[in-house]
Structures are given as structure tokens and as C-alpha cells.
Design an enzyme around this catalytic site. Structure first.
Site, PDB file in Angstrom:
ATOM      1  N   LYS A  83       0.824  -1.208   0.000  1.00  0.00           N
ATOM      2  CA  LYS A  83       0.000   0.000   0.000  1.00  0.00           C
ATOM      3  C   LYS A  83       0.854   1.251   0.000  1.00  0.00           C
ATOM      4  O   LYS A  83       0.506   2.241  -0.638  1.00  0.00           O
ATOM      5  CB  LYS A  83      -0.954   0.004   1.196  1.00  0.00           C
ATOM      6  CG  LYS A  83      -2.047  -1.045   1.052  1.00  0.00           C
ATOM      7  CD  LYS A  83      -3.048  -1.004   2.185  1.00  0.00           C
ATOM      8  CE  LYS A  83      -4.120  -2.077   1.989  1.00  0.00           C
ATOM      9  NZ  LYS A  83      -4.981  -2.228   3.152  1.00  0.00           N
ATOM     10  N   LYS A 114      -5.031 -10.267  -5.897  1.00  0.00           N
ATOM     11  CA  LYS A 114      -6.227 -10.622  -5.123  1.00  0.00           C
ATOM     12  C   LYS A 114      -7.362  -9.634  -5.429  1.00  0.00           C
ATOM     13  O   LYS A 114      -7.098  -8.486  -5.807  1.00  0.00           O
ATOM     14  CB  LYS A 114      -5.923 -10.656  -3.630  1.00  0.00           C
ATOM     15  CG  LYS A 114      -5.693  -9.317  -2.994  1.00  0.00           C
ATOM     16  CD  LYS A 114      -5.790  -9.376  -1.470  1.00  0.00           C
ATOM     17  CE  LYS A 114      -5.680  -7.948  -0.941  1.00  0.00           C
ATOM     18  NZ  LYS A 114      -6.005  -7.743   0.418  1.00  0.00           N
ATOM     19  N   LYS A 128     -10.852  -4.158  -2.467  1.00  0.00           N
ATOM     20  CA  LYS A 128     -11.682  -2.954  -2.543  1.00  0.00           C
ATOM     21  C   LYS A 128     -10.842  -1.762  -2.936  1.00  0.00           C
ATOM     22  O   LYS A 128     -11.324  -0.819  -3.526  1.00  0.00           O
ATOM     23  CB  LYS A 128     -12.292  -2.578  -1.180  1.00  0.00           C
ATOM     24  CG  LYS A 128     -12.844  -3.697  -0.399  1.00  0.00           C
ATOM     25  CD  LYS A 128     -13.449  -3.208   0.911  1.00  0.00           C
ATOM     26  CE  LYS A 128     -12.792  -3.877   2.089  1.00  0.00           C
ATOM     27  NZ  LYS A 128     -13.566  -3.970   3.299  1.00  0.00           N
TER      28      LYS A 128
HETATM   29  P1  TYM Z   1     -10.220  -6.280   5.436  1.00  0.00           P
HETATM   30  O1  TYM Z   1     -11.305  -5.341   5.811  1.00  0.00           O
HETATM   31  O2  TYM Z   1      -9.213  -5.836   4.438  1.00  0.00           O
HETATM   32  O3  TYM Z   1     -10.852  -7.606   4.904  1.00  0.00           O
HETATM   33  C1  TYM Z   1     -11.880  -8.250   5.611  1.00  0.00           C
HETATM   34  C2  TYM Z   1     -11.705  -9.749   5.497  1.00  0.00           C
HETATM   35  O4  TYM Z   1     -11.802 -10.120   4.129  1.00  0.00           O
HETATM   36  C3  TYM Z   1     -10.685 -10.920   3.785  1.00  0.00           C
HETATM   37  N1  TYM Z   1     -10.353 -10.683   2.377  1.00  0.00           N
HETATM   38  C4  TYM Z   1     -10.289 -11.665   1.473  1.00  0.00           C
HETATM   39  N2  TYM Z   1     -10.473 -12.982   1.578  1.00  0.00           N
HETATM   40  C5  TYM Z   1     -10.345 -13.708   0.446  1.00  0.00           C
HETATM   41  N3  TYM Z   1     -10.038 -13.169  -0.756  1.00  0.00           N
HETATM   42  C6  TYM Z   1      -9.836 -11.848  -0.902  1.00  0.00           C
HETATM   43  N4  TYM Z   1      -9.564 -11.329  -2.092  1.00  0.00           N
HETATM   44  C7  TYM Z   1      -9.963 -11.023   0.245  1.00  0.00           C
HETATM   45  N5  TYM Z   1      -9.834  -9.691   0.468  1.00  0.00           N
HETATM   46  C8  TYM Z   1     -10.076  -9.510   1.784  1.00  0.00           C
HETATM   47  C9  TYM Z   1      -9.580 -10.454   4.706  1.00  0.00           C
HETATM   48  O5  TYM Z   1      -8.584 -11.430   4.836  1.00  0.00           O
HETATM   49  C10 TYM Z   1     -10.347 -10.234   5.983  1.00  0.00           C
HETATM   50  O6  TYM Z   1     -10.521 -11.440   6.678  1.00  0.00           O
HETATM   51  N6  TYM Z   1      -7.039  -6.110   9.187  1.00  0.00           N
HETATM   52  C11 TYM Z   1      -8.356  -6.569   8.823  1.00  0.00           C
HETATM   53  C12 TYM Z   1      -9.434  -6.055   9.710  1.00  0.00           C
HETATM   54  C13 TYM Z   1      -9.156  -6.254  11.166  1.00  0.00           C
HETATM   55  C14 TYM Z   1      -9.234  -7.478  11.860  1.00  0.00           C
HETATM   56  C15 TYM Z   1      -8.895  -7.170  13.205  1.00  0.00           C
HETATM   57  C16 TYM Z   1      -9.553  -8.765  11.494  1.00  0.00           C
HETATM   58  C17 TYM Z   1      -8.803  -5.296  12.039  1.00  0.00           C
HETATM   59  N7  TYM Z   1      -8.641  -5.839  13.286  1.00  0.00           N
HETATM   60  C18 TYM Z   1      -8.852  -8.177  14.171  1.00  0.00           C
HETATM   61  C19 TYM Z   1      -9.519  -9.766  12.469  1.00  0.00           C
HETATM   62  C20 TYM Z   1      -9.154  -9.457  13.786  1.00  0.00           C
HETATM   63  C21 TYM Z   1      -8.635  -6.088   7.418  1.00  0.00           C
HETATM   64  O7  TYM Z   1      -8.176  -5.050   7.018  1.00  0.00           O
HETATM   65  O8  TYM Z   1      -9.495  -6.822   6.731  1.00  0.00           O
END
Ligand code: TYM
Length: 346
Positions: free
Chosen positions: A119, A212, A215
Site C-alpha cells: 500500500k 487478489k 476494494k
Molecule cells: P479487510 O477489511 O481488508 O478484509 C476483511 C476480510 O476479508 C478478507 N479478504 C479476502 N479474503 C479472500 N479473498 C480476498 N480477495 C480477500 N480480500 C479480503 C480479509 O482477509 C479479511 O478477513 N485487518 C483486517 C481487519 C481487522 C481485523 C482485526 C480482522 C482489524 N482488526 C482483528 C480480524 C481481527 C482487514 O483489514 O481486513
């Protein structure tokens, strides 16, 4: 069986895509189905994580409620006594523990996070928040003693760093689980076992299957948002990038586009991965596979969108406020334990 705490969060800075759904929401739905009476099930909105990169703040509050509606429409049951839904910013212990953990985390280890590297290459004026983001995520997990954190493959490093920080602090203060400072999140392999998958879930972009689905990339043709019209979503699948090999195989290396479609086929269907692979391997008509995946996703979106539409903002806020009351009680206990160990409290 010992008590399990299962937790996950999905950023709410924009609408979810199908990768978010299968990477995190679907494993949570499955986990909730198998919940024991003594287990805890926590699903929260990491709203403070949402502006590590610039976002539209004007509709942010509403976006959060709309995304929680997706949790509910997807089948998360907020009514179970051991289930909590909450927003991170309504539970101040998250920010406070994050600060404390940041003083026990190293610049080098944060700099090695691939999400940060990716990023920060794509944007100017990188915020300090983007750099320290995994520390806030570690606080989200450690405050509740979560062992299982259903997530997509892209978050693997963040779980590992949360575990490393917890081990470091337990060692430093000579306190080990189960009575120690922090309960350790399980290692990645055990997370996969818990989710019932042999490899982490990573849905690829439909237009560029080397990458991947995401968003944040400006890749509308490659991404299916849960808010896309079912017809548009089907069109995106039908025009998904494949290859010229001409035979279907599960092969990320040489056929990432086709393998991505196979992955969607079983995740949105009732077959297991093996059944899907057995059925499609060797077949030559990519169009048939696309059509089946398009139909499945179209049906899924029609159902999900109808269920989301009837959920009211008020209903969501009531669920969240109740969850936040309880999340504050649990997280304060952990924070207090840490404060005592650090010498901040008697
Ligand atoms: P975030 O918001 O980017 O994504 C949310 C969840 O979606 C999954 N994900 C995917 N899974 C499969 N294929 C893809 N292309 C794909 N894109 C996204 C992510 O792996 C995630 O599970 N850091 C986290 C949010 C967070 C969090 C936490 C999660 C903050 N604190 C504590 C668990 C525990 C995040 O940015 O996910």
C-alpha cells in the site's frame, strides 16, 4: 472441550466484495453453527482501521451500519448470549492497548508487513496509522483472548505478528497462558484447520487473476461487490480473464483465472473443493464453468440483497450498543491486567 473465543473484523470503509464474504463472513457463519455453550463469538467493525488510507468520511457512519446489515443478512445470529457485535471505536480499550503494544513492537517487524509495503508503494503521504495498523489489530485480538480468527489469506502475517507480540510480552513479564498476560492466538496452520480449509482463502481479481480481489484497487471489472446488481456480477464472471490452455485444472501457477473460478464454484455451491475439482478437471469448456459460477453468484446476491434491504438502521444500532456494553466489560479486564503488570495501576 475447552472454551474457544472466535473473533473477526472487516473494515467498513466501503461495501464488501465477495472475497470479504468468503474469506471472513462465511467461516464465521460456519463457526457460529458449531459454537459450544462456553465459547465466545465476537464480530466487530474495525472502524478505527478504516482511515489508514483516505476514505469518504461523509457517509462513513452509514456505511458501517450497512456493512453490519450484511453480517446479519448473511446469517450471523446476533441473538445468542455468547455472541457480540460491536464497533471498535465504541470500546476505548482497543486504542489504549494499541498504544501500549506499540511500545513493545519494533519498527523492523512493522516494516516487513507486506500489506504495508504494497500500500505504501501505491500511495503518497503514507500515514503513520498505515504503518502501525497491525498493532491495533493485535490489540483487537488480544483484548478478548481470541484463539481463532477467521480471515482471508492476506491477513496471515497480521495474525502472526499479534502472536509474536503476545509471546514477547508474556515472556517479558514472565506470565504465560492460561493465567498469563495474553492468551495466544493459534498459529496459522491451526487457524486453517479451524476454518476447515487446507490453504488460506484468497479470491483473485476477475480481470487480473495474478492479484487478489480488493476494494482498494481501482478494478471494478475484477471485483464483485455485494452491492453490484446480480446481472452486472454475472457479466463480470462471464468476462473473467482465463488462459489459452483449453482444459480445466486446479493450478494456481499456470491457470490462476480458471482456478479462481473453480474456487468460487465450490465456495458458492454445496460441493466440497475435491468434488468440484473432480467434476471439472479435464473439461474444456471454460464458458460452462463461467456460466455455472455466474448463476450461483447471481442467486446469492439476489438473496443477500433482499435480506439486507429489510434490516433497519435502528435494529443494527440496538444490537451494536448492546454488544459494546459487554465488549467494554471484557476488554477493560484485560486492559486492567496489562496496566497492573506495567506498573500503571496497583
Ligand atoms: P479487510 O477489511 O481488508 O478484509 C476483511 C476480510 O476479508 C478478507 N479478504 C479476502 N479474503 C479472500 N479473498 C480476498 N480477495 C480477500 N480480500 C479480503 C480479509 O482477509 C479479511 O478477513 N485487518 C483486517 C481487519 C481487522 C481485523 C482485526 C480482522 C482489524 N482488526 C482483528 C480480524 C481481527 C482487514 O483489514 O481486513
Amino acid at each position: 472441550m475447552s472454551q474457544k473465543t472466535i473473533l473477526t473484523g472487516l473494515q467498513a470503509n466501503s461495501t464488501f466484495h465477495i472475497g470479504n464474504y468468503v474469506g471472513a463472513i462465511l467461516p464465521m457463519i460456519n463457526a457460529q453453527k458449531n459454537l459450544g455453550a462456553d465459547d465466545m463469538f465476537l464480530m466487530f467493525v474495525p472502524d478505527l482501521h478504516s482511515f489508514t488510507l483516505p476514505i469518504n468520511h461523509a457517509n462513513f457512519y452509514q456505511q458501517i451500519l450497512d456493512n453490519v446489515k450484511i453480517y446479519l443478512a448473511a446469517g450471523i445470529n446476533p441473538g445468542l448470549s455468547n455472541t457480540l457485535l460491536y464497533r471498535q471505536s465504541f470500546v476505548p480499550a482497543h486504542s489504549e492497548l494499541a498504544w501500549i503494544l506499540s511500545c513493545f513492537s519494533y519498527m523492523g517487524e512493522m516494516g516487513r508487513m507486506t500489506q504495508y509495503k504494497d500500500k505504501s508503494e501505491k500511495h503518497d503521504n503514507i500515514s503513520v496509522g498505515l504503518f502501525t495498523y497491525p498493532i491495533l489489530m493485535a490489540a483487537d485480538i488480544l483484548l478478548y483472548g481470541a484463539q481463532y480468527i477467521p480471515l482471508g489469506d492476506d491477513q496471515k502475517q497480521h495474525i502472526e505478528i499479534a502472536r509474536d507480540i503476545a509471546i514477547r510480552m508474556n515472556n517479558k513479564f514472565e506470565l504465560q497462558a492460561p493465567n498469563g498476560l495474553f492468551t495466544l492466538p493459534k498459529p496459522w496452520k491451526e487457524q486453517l484447520d479451524f476454518m476447515g480449509v487446507s490453504e488460506g482463502i484468497r479470491i483473485r481479481s476477475l480481470s487480473n487473476p495474478e492479484k487478489k480481489m480488493s476494494k482498494s484497487t481501482i478494478d471494478p471489472k475484477g471485483t464483485i461487490l455485494l452491492s453490484d446488481t446480480p446481472q452486472d456480477a454475472a457479466k463480470k464472471i462471464m468476462s473473467a480473464q482465463t488462459d489459452t490452455i483449453g482444459e480445466i485444472h486446479w493450478d494456481w501457477e499456470n491457470q490462476p483465472g480458471v482456478t479462481n473460478l473453480l474456487q468460487l464454484y465450490y465456495l458458492f455451491g454445496i460441493e466440497t473443493r475435491e468434488e468440484a475439482i473432480n467434476y471439472w478437471t479435464g473439461k474444456t469448456r471454460y464458458g460452462d464453468l463461467k456460466k455455472e459460477v455466474a448463476d450461483k453468484i447471481e442467486t446469492f446476491l439476489i438473496d443477500m440483497q433482499a435480506k439486507t434491504r429489510v434490516i433497519q438502521d435502528k435494529e443494527v444500532e440496538t444490537i451494536l450498543i448492546n454488544g459494546e456494553l459487554q465488549a467494554n466489560l471484557i476488554s477493560k479486564k484485560t486492559l486492567n491486567r496489562v496496566q497492573k503488570v506495567l506498573g500503571l495501576r496497583r
